[in-house]
Design an enzyme around this catalytic site. Structure first.
Site, PDB file in Angstrom:
ATOM      1  CG  HIS A  98      11.594   2.965  -4.337  1.00 61.22           C
ATOM      2  ND1 HIS A  98      12.948   3.204  -4.410  1.00 61.22           N
ATOM      3  CD2 HIS A  98      11.109   3.171  -5.580  1.00 61.22           C
ATOM      4  CE1 HIS A  98      13.270   3.542  -5.649  1.00 61.22           C
ATOM      5  NE2 HIS A  98      12.174   3.523  -6.393  1.00 61.22           N
ATOM      6  CG  HIS A 124      10.260   1.529 -10.889  1.00 60.40           C
ATOM      7  ND1 HIS A 124       9.890   2.814 -11.212  1.00 60.40           N
ATOM      8  CD2 HIS A 124      11.159   1.661  -9.878  1.00 60.40           C
ATOM      9  CE1 HIS A 124      10.524   3.678 -10.436  1.00 60.40           C
ATOM     10  NE2 HIS A 124      11.302   2.999  -9.610  1.00 60.40           N
ATOM     11  CD  GLU A 165      15.247   3.009  -9.283  1.00 62.71           C
ATOM     12  OE1 GLU A 165      15.971   4.012  -9.254  1.00 62.71           O
ATOM     13  OE2 GLU A 165      14.085   2.996  -8.805  1.00 62.71           O
TER      14      GLU A 165
END
Length: 134
Positions: A7, A79, A130
């Site tokens: 994502h 992010h 991440e």
């Protein structure tokens, strides 16, 4: 090491308003809000055919997202999340290469119920990364 893009996360000052934009204006499928106290955020996921957009709203003034929104009051890209097959092995390899893992270096359970880690943006072209266990 990197798998698919899981994502793109966007910090928003008002999750309900952002949800309406994606759901009503862009006709996207948007999940119900999920509160993640251990990460200091409330999130929704916009489901796309090839990935997801995570909309993040701070959960209190101590949230890392609150600090981001202080600098970027309208919100913005926060992010990128990539999947990895083995998060511990990925972490160990990245640390060996000089990358900095944020926090205590131990994976936490993320919004998808899987272990996640965050990597320092200065080590990745100015982008907070991440990693999520696939």
């Amino acid at each position: 090491m990197l798998g698919r893009l899981n994502h793109v996360a966007i910090a928003v000052p008002n999750l309900a308003k952002a949800t309406r934009v994606y759901r009503d204006v862009l006709s996207a499928s948007v999940s119900a809000p999920l509160t993640l106290p251990e990460h200091g955020v409330t999130v929704v996921f916009v489901e796309l055919p090839n990935t997801k957009i995570e909309l993040l709203e701070p959960l209190g003034e101590d949230s890392p997202i609150a600090a981001f929104l202080t600098k970027n009051p309208s919100g913005g890209m926060h992010h990128l999340c990539y999947e990895v097959d083995d998060i511990a092995a990925a972490r160990d390899q990245l640390v060996k290469e000089g990358a900095r893992v944020l926090g205590d270096g131990k994976p936490k359970i993320g919004a998808h119920g899987k272990p996640v880690l965050f990597l320092h943006p200065k080590d990745f072209c100015g982008t907070l990364v991440e990693l999520e266990q696939a």
